[in-house]
Design an enzyme around this catalytic site. Structure first.
Site, PDB file in Angstrom:
ATOM      1  N   GLN A 127       1.393   3.665   2.118  1.00 47.18           N
ATOM      2  CA  GLN A 127       2.173   3.552   3.321  1.00 47.18           C
ATOM      3  C   GLN A 127       3.118   2.721   3.973  1.00 47.18           C
ATOM      4  O   GLN A 127       3.056   2.415   5.070  1.00 47.18           O
ATOM      5  CB  GLN A 127       1.386   4.454   4.616  1.00 47.18           C
ATOM      6  N   SER A 128       3.286   1.591   2.896  1.00 49.57           N
ATOM      7  CA  SER A 128       4.076   0.430   3.229  1.00 49.57           C
ATOM      8  C   SER A 128       5.253   0.488   3.915  1.00 49.57           C
ATOM      9  O   SER A 128       6.309   0.950   3.463  1.00 49.57           O
ATOM     10  CB  SER A 128       4.175  -0.360   1.886  1.00 49.57           C
ATOM     11  N   ASN A 129       5.425  -0.133   5.325  1.00 49.26           N
ATOM     12  CA  ASN A 129       6.545   0.018   5.767  1.00 49.26           C
ATOM     13  C   ASN A 129       7.494  -0.974   5.244  1.00 49.26           C
ATOM     14  O   ASN A 129       8.820  -0.881   5.105  1.00 49.26           O
ATOM     15  CB  ASN A 129       6.421  -0.437   7.581  1.00 49.26           C
ATOM     16  N   ALA A 187       0.827  -1.146  -0.099  1.00 55.22           N
ATOM     17  CA  ALA A 187       0.070   0.082  -0.017  1.00 55.22           C
ATOM     18  C   ALA A 187       0.724   1.315  -0.224  1.00 55.22           C
ATOM     19  O   ALA A 187       2.127   1.309   0.046  1.00 55.22           O
ATOM     20  CB  ALA A 187      -0.811   0.132   1.109  1.00 55.22           C
ATOM     21  N   ALA A 230       7.785  -1.607   1.965  1.00 55.25           N
ATOM     22  CA  ALA A 230       8.304  -1.002   0.842  1.00 55.25           C
ATOM     23  C   ALA A 230       9.593  -0.181   1.424  1.00 55.25           C
ATOM     24  O   ALA A 230      10.459  -0.121   0.503  1.00 55.25           O
ATOM     25  CB  ALA A 230       7.215  -0.079   0.091  1.00 55.25           C
TER      26      ALA A 230
END
Length: 340
Positions: A82-84, A80, A86
């Site tokens: 706000q992917s941690n 998503a 990524a």
């Protein structure tokens, strides 16, 4: 070679072991509500050290190790906005000298002012990742296939990391972490214990369960669903992943009932804030000086506290909250925490 982690390619990224500390002030606060609280500990995997820390760093040690062993020059992953995961993948790729491409899906219907520009997204840009934002309704498999094919057409060699780093290779990181936690509890003389954590794409919980199968004894594992409305399907996926990870380690597959997954704390959906999450984030910050996040650990802590207050855990059972990181996400949800 059962349980021989040295048999797998690994690129060291994390500051290990991470701290395991007791939350005495939070325990006293919980006890004020009536029933005595069990001893509360927190495993600080927000302190893994890679670009703000988080649980994905443990997984990425094995995933990046495999990418390098295969001769990849580009890491591709998805999540998503706000992917941690990524953000940590971009950092891991930078540390390994690899290019990173992040295929991020705008699927969370949160309309906060900074959600689509700050937090993890800002860090992705600073880390030098190529960020491709995909709108809702796009076929995810086709979008990723197109990115991979484009890299190959340009002469590159991509390596795909699944959402959350959650495959058997990534889950090795938490099979190894299980032993780290169990050894730390043994050193403290603690017998009965339980690890409680946010469960989403499944690699953390699946890895912990495989680690328990490898070690043979140690703390129980209790996931809190912060990801999907279909908890049974999610638990089935976690069990499958735990079995695949156990197979890599050459230990018997854990039984289906090894997956304990609590629902009731997701709210309107993944990434959507809840009042209980806000309360939990502020309570832990103000009692222990520890920052949680809005998407994973905040909701998991809300569940953790609710279960304690409901007497779900034995009073003589030590509880370890696994802090999986995510603090940069707070900056994307500022409206939830600003005083009116």
């Amino acid at each position: 070679m059962s349980g021989d982690f040295s048999a797998f390619p690994r690129f060291r990224l994390a500051h290990l072991p991470t701290p395991l500390t007791e939350m005495t002030r939070l325990s006293r606060t919980v006890s004020e509500g009536g029933a005595p609280s069990p001893r509360l500990f927190i495993k600080r995997d927000d302190c893994t050290g890679l670009a703000g820390g988080g649980n994905k760093t443990r997984k990425l040690e094995f995933l990046i190790g495999e990418a390098l062993a295969q001769g990849a020059d580009t890491v591709v992953t998805t999540g998503a906005l706000q992917s941690n995961h990524a953000r940590q993948t971009a950092a891991a790729a930078a540390a390994a000298g690899l290019r990173s491409v992040l295929v991020l899906f705008d699927i969370v219907p949160y309309e906060g002012r900074l959600y689509r520009s700050s937090g993890n997204l800002l860090m992705d840009e600073i880390l030098g990742a190529e960020v491709r934002i995909v709108q809702p309704g796009t076929d995810a498999i086709e979008a990723i296939r197109s990115v991979m094919a484009g890299i190959e057409d340009d002469g590159g060699k991509p390596y795909f990391v699944p959402t959350g780093g959650s495959n058997a290779t990534g889950s090795l990181g938490y099979a190894l972490a299980y032993g780290e936690i169990a050894d730390a509890l043994d050193a403290l003389g603690i017998g009965e214990a339980r690890i409680v954590h946010a469960s989403s794409s499944g690699g953390t919980q699946g890895g912990l369960i495989a680690g328990a199968a490898l070690r043979g004894k140690g703390p129980a594992i209790h996931g809190i669903n912060v990801y999907r409305t279909d908890t049974k399907a999610m638990a089935d996926g976690i069990h499958k992943l735990a079995a695949e990870t156990a197979a890599l380690l050459r230990v018997p597959a854990p039984p289906r009932d090894a997956v304990h997954l609590e629902d009731g704390f997701l709210g309107e959906g993944y990434g959507m804030p809840t009042a209980a999450m806000v309360e939990a984030v502020e309570l832990v910050a103000r009692s222990e000086g520890i920052l949680l996040d809005p998407v994973y650990t905040g909701k998991a802590m809300a569940g953790f506290l609710a279960l304690i207050r409901a007497g779900h855990f034995a009073a003589d059972e030590a509880l370890v909250f696994l802090h999986t990181g995510g603090m940069p996400g707070l900056f994307a949800y500022e409206e939830e925490f600003l005083s009116a």
